[in-house]
Write an enzyme that holds these catalytic residues in place. Structure first.
Site, PDB file in Angstrom:
ATOM      1  N   LYS A  52       0.837  -1.205   0.000  1.00  0.00           N
ATOM      2  CA  LYS A  52       0.000   0.000   0.000  1.00  0.00           C
ATOM      3  C   LYS A  52       0.869   1.251   0.000  1.00  0.00           C
ATOM      4  O   LYS A  52       0.622   2.194  -0.756  1.00  0.00           O
ATOM      5  CB  LYS A  52      -0.958  -0.028   1.201  1.00  0.00           C
ATOM      6  CG  LYS A  52      -2.033  -1.109   1.066  1.00  0.00           C
ATOM      7  CD  LYS A  52      -2.836  -1.358   2.345  1.00  0.00           C
ATOM      8  CE  LYS A  52      -3.748  -2.578   2.155  1.00  0.00           C
ATOM      9  NZ  LYS A  52      -4.542  -2.920   3.339  1.00  0.00           N
ATOM     10  N   GLN A  96      -4.955  -1.859   9.553  1.00  0.00           N
ATOM     11  CA  GLN A  96      -4.782  -3.184   8.961  1.00  0.00           C
ATOM     12  C   GLN A  96      -5.321  -4.270   9.886  1.00  0.00           C
ATOM     13  O   GLN A  96      -5.016  -4.278  11.084  1.00  0.00           O
ATOM     14  CB  GLN A  96      -3.293  -3.413   8.647  1.00  0.00           C
ATOM     15  CG  GLN A  96      -3.003  -4.675   7.861  1.00  0.00           C
ATOM     16  CD  GLN A  96      -3.553  -4.652   6.436  1.00  0.00           C
ATOM     17  OE1 GLN A  96      -3.687  -3.606   5.826  1.00  0.00           O
ATOM     18  NE2 GLN A  96      -3.871  -5.810   5.903  1.00  0.00           N
ATOM     19  N   ASP A 119     -11.289   1.962   3.420  1.00  0.00           N
ATOM     20  CA  ASP A 119     -11.477   0.505   3.334  1.00  0.00           C
ATOM     21  C   ASP A 119     -12.942   0.147   3.082  1.00  0.00           C
ATOM     22  O   ASP A 119     -13.250  -0.980   2.686  1.00  0.00           O
ATOM     23  CB  ASP A 119     -11.078  -0.157   4.668  1.00  0.00           C
ATOM     24  CG  ASP A 119      -9.697  -0.786   4.624  1.00  0.00           C
ATOM     25  OD1 ASP A 119      -9.258  -1.186   3.536  1.00  0.00           O
ATOM     26  OD2 ASP A 119      -9.079  -0.887   5.704  1.00  0.00           O
TER      27      ASP A 119
HETATM   28  N1  GUN Z   1      -6.715  -7.367   6.055  1.00  0.00           N
HETATM   29  C1  GUN Z   1      -6.931  -8.123   4.953  1.00  0.00           C
HETATM   30  N2  GUN Z   1      -7.430  -7.365   3.962  1.00  0.00           N
HETATM   31  C2  GUN Z   1      -7.533  -6.110   4.456  1.00  0.00           C
HETATM   32  C3  GUN Z   1      -7.982  -4.881   3.895  1.00  0.00           C
HETATM   33  O1  GUN Z   1      -8.414  -4.778   2.750  1.00  0.00           O
HETATM   34  N3  GUN Z   1      -7.918  -3.798   4.722  1.00  0.00           N
HETATM   35  C4  GUN Z   1      -7.484  -3.877   6.004  1.00  0.00           C
HETATM   36  N4  GUN Z   1      -7.492  -2.772   6.740  1.00  0.00           N
HETATM   37  N5  GUN Z   1      -7.062  -4.999   6.550  1.00  0.00           N
HETATM   38  C5  GUN Z   1      -7.093  -6.110   5.764  1.00  0.00           C
END
Ligand code: GUN
Length: 293
Positions: A52, A96, A119
């Protein structure tokens, strides 16, 4: 058989985002800013957050990574969320997942300002999505829809079978694909690992989405000829021949299923890069304040 190349498409879309960012900067405004909160050092989460941050650099966004040890208290984490909510220089942020067991993920998600929830996990965004109102769409479902759309794969009238009903992939994707929308109008069947005669359900799929988190779960006998296969799984399995000691496989047994498919996503290089790119699209939307609540 067509391999749906998420890596190449994500590069194309990131270039489109970069052009938008250059326009914002040319107007004298600051670029979009994404913040990510990473608790602990789960290797998969480290890898995702690293991707990211790298993607932010590629598209010209600012990014901030806030790292905290696994021992952080729920209260301390909530304080970070509230500070990010109020920070006018942060357009959007993510926490996350998964979080350590002593922290209530639902409470943390609810604390995020929906206007910064890139998200799309907050119930307000989820509910708005379900009703077809403007909302941040969760990144993986959005990435899957982009991959289908940009490869000219119709969803209208198609029978879509989704295996796995998580809050972040299966359930929202089912809602989006059944909705009256450009990449919707499908007939959706939601299934799970213990659905009765699962193979009979998956064999009816024109488009099969595997989002169950079990390596090589979908085998050749579970699909019909000419199916479009979207493999959302990213599973680490031991591989002593690799320097890292592991390799990534999807939820689909690629070698068995690919020869029967009209189109299929590889792992890695399919849905994964599209997820990160969708997050960049959401952050650009946040910067432009495109979604009115
Ligand atoms: N853990 C697995 N996929 C994601 C996601 O798309 N966003 C976040 N914040 N955590 C995750």
């Amino acid at each position: 058989m067509v391999v749906l190349d998420g890596k190449a498409l994500s590069t194309t879309i990131k270039n489109e985002i970069r052009i938008e960012v250059d326009k914002i900067i040319a107007q004298g405004d600051r670029p979009p800013h994404l913040a990510a909160v990473l608790v602990g050092n789960n290797p998969a989460s480290e890898a995702y957050v690293g991707n990211k941050v790298r993607s932010c650099e590629q598209v010209g966004f600012s990014s901030t990574l806030i790292r905290r040890p696994e021992t952080i208290s729920e209260e301390e984490l909530l304080k970070i969320v509230l500070d990010l909510n109020l920070d006018p220089d942060v357009d959007g942020f993510i926490v996350q997942l998964p979080l350590p067991g002593h922290i209530n993920e639902e409470k943390v998600t609810l604390a995020i300002d929906p206007r910064k929830d890139v998200d799309g996990f907050h119930p307000l965004n989820f509910g708005r999505m379900a009703q077809g109102l403007p909302a941040y769409l969760p990144a993986t479902p959005q990435g899957v829809l982009l991959l289908l759309e940009r490869n000219g794969i119709e969803t209208s009238g198609q029978h879509v079978v989704i295996v796995g009903r998580s809050n972040i992939v299966g359930t929202p994707l089912g809602i989006l694909m059944s909705r009256k929308d450009k990449m919707g109008n499908a007939t959706v069947t939601m299934t799970r690992s213990r659905t009765r005669d699962l193979a009979a359900e998956t064999r009816r799929a024109d488009i099969l989405v595997a989002a169950i988190g079990i390596p090589n779960f979908i085998t050749g006998d579970m699909v019909k000829e000419g199916v479009v296969v979207i493999d959302v799984g990213i599973n680490r399995i031991e591989d002593s021949s690799r320097k890292s000691g592991f390799r990534l496989v999807g939820d689909v047994d690629y070698d068995e299923v690919a020869p029967k498919s009209r189109a299929i996503t590889p792992v890695p290089g399919g849905v994964g890069p599209m997820t990160v790119t969708a997050l960049m699209l959401n952050t650009l939307k946040a910067r432009k304040k495109e979604i009115r609540y």
